[in-house]
Write a protein that holds these residues in place. Sequence first.
Motif: not given
Length: 106
Positions: A35-36, A39-40
């Motif tokens: 998920q991180d 998003s990045k």
Amino acid sequence: MEPIRHLLFLSIVGLVKLIFLLYEILGSELAKLKQDLISKATLPEHYISTGEAVNAEGATKSKDRNKVVKSLWTAGQWVLDAETNIGTNVVAEIINKQMGGQFNGH
């Protein structure tokens, strides 16, 4: 069953249960990391690395150690840096132990 054989059997059963638990923990950590990463991601290589992290997460479900390690190794430094930023080092530890500590900063 002899007492020694019984103890050995119980030890093996306990070890197998621990291994399955570790795969569950790793899978959970990889889900957070995924998920991180999503998003990045801004560059094409980020998306490729994210895909490898997803492959590693899937490999934890099938308990495929070799695929987990290979996928994380292929994912590269960007994934390890992202993992450190979210405060977990489970993935870095696996890669460094399997690959002889070739990644920097972990």
